[in-house]
Design a protein around this motif. Structure first.
Motif, mmCIF file in Angstrom:
data_model
loop_
_atom_site.group_PDB
_atom_site.id
_atom_site.type_symbol
_atom_site.label_atom_id
_atom_site.label_comp_id
_atom_site.label_asym_id
_atom_site.label_seq_id
_atom_site.Cartn_x
_atom_site.Cartn_y
_atom_site.Cartn_z
ATOM 1 N N LEU A 187 -11.609 -5.715 5.020
ATOM 2 C CA LEU A 187 -10.595 -5.380 4.016
ATOM 3 C C LEU A 187 -11.081 -5.733 2.610
ATOM 4 O O LEU A 187 -10.916 -4.957 1.667
ATOM 5 N N LEU A 211 -11.593 -3.206 -0.550
ATOM 6 C CA LEU A 211 -10.893 -3.503 -1.800
ATOM 7 C C LEU A 211 -11.834 -3.881 -2.946
ATOM 8 O O LEU A 211 -11.401 -3.957 -4.094
ATOM 9 N N SER A 212 -13.120 -4.109 -2.657
ATOM 10 C CA SER A 212 -14.071 -4.441 -3.718
ATOM 11 C C SER A 212 -14.398 -3.229 -4.585
ATOM 12 O O SER A 212 -14.945 -3.382 -5.666
ATOM 13 N N VAL A 253 -10.316 1.843 -5.203
ATOM 14 C CA VAL A 253 -9.359 1.605 -4.122
ATOM 15 C C VAL A 253 -8.227 0.732 -4.640
ATOM 16 O O VAL A 253 -8.460 -0.388 -5.099
ATOM 17 N N CYS A 274 -5.294 0.228 -2.685
ATOM 18 C CA CYS A 274 -4.669 -0.464 -1.560
ATOM 19 C C CYS A 274 -5.278 0.034 -0.261
ATOM 20 O O CYS A 274 -5.930 1.066 -0.223
ATOM 21 N N VAL A 275 -5.072 -0.726 0.775
ATOM 22 C CA VAL A 275 -5.424 -0.321 2.131
ATOM 23 C C VAL A 275 -4.179 -0.537 2.983
ATOM 24 O O VAL A 275 -3.316 -1.341 2.641
ATOM 25 N N SER A 299 -6.325 -9.534 0.851
ATOM 26 C CA SER A 299 -6.081 -8.713 -0.336
ATOM 27 C C SER A 299 -6.326 -9.489 -1.626
ATOM 28 O O SER A 299 -6.516 -8.894 -2.682
#
Length: 105
Positions: free
Chosen positions: A49, A53-54, A58, A60-61, A78
């Motif tokens: 995750l 997110l890096s 992006v 959000c996931v 997160s």
């Protein structure tokens, strides 16, 4: 896969039953390669995750969860930061082409 529930000998029912044993074994191999990159004290799912997110593109996931512990781990991922070095290492070691065979599109 990222929780460690499945491995190369796992067999599936439902929609995943279409995966040939060789495909399952290959996916397990890729997950093990990823597991070798996870820093001590972090989970494989959290690391994955944080990697996604890096990327600044992006926002959000949406990971799946089954337990409160998984939810808590996902939320904490997160806020984790991934070093540029770790992100580059993961990108270089897990080439997208290696995944396209299993997760096209």
């Amino acid at each position: 896969w990222l929780t460690g529930r499945f491995d190369g000998t796992s067999r599936f029912t439902g929609v995943r039953s279409r995966w040939a044993p060789a495909d399952v074994a290959r996916r397990a191999e890729l997950v093990e390669r990823l597991r070798g990159m996870v820093p001590a004290g972090e989970t494989l799912a959290g690391f994955a995750l944080a990697y996604v997110l890096s990327y600044p593109e992006v926002g959000c996931v949406i990971p799946g969860v089954r337990t409160r512990d998984q939810l808590a781990a996902n939320v904490s991922a997160s806020t984790a930061t991934m070093s540029v070095r770790a992100a580059r290492w993961a990108s270089g070691s897990l080439r997208p082409a290696a995944f396209r065979r299993f997760w096209p599109g």
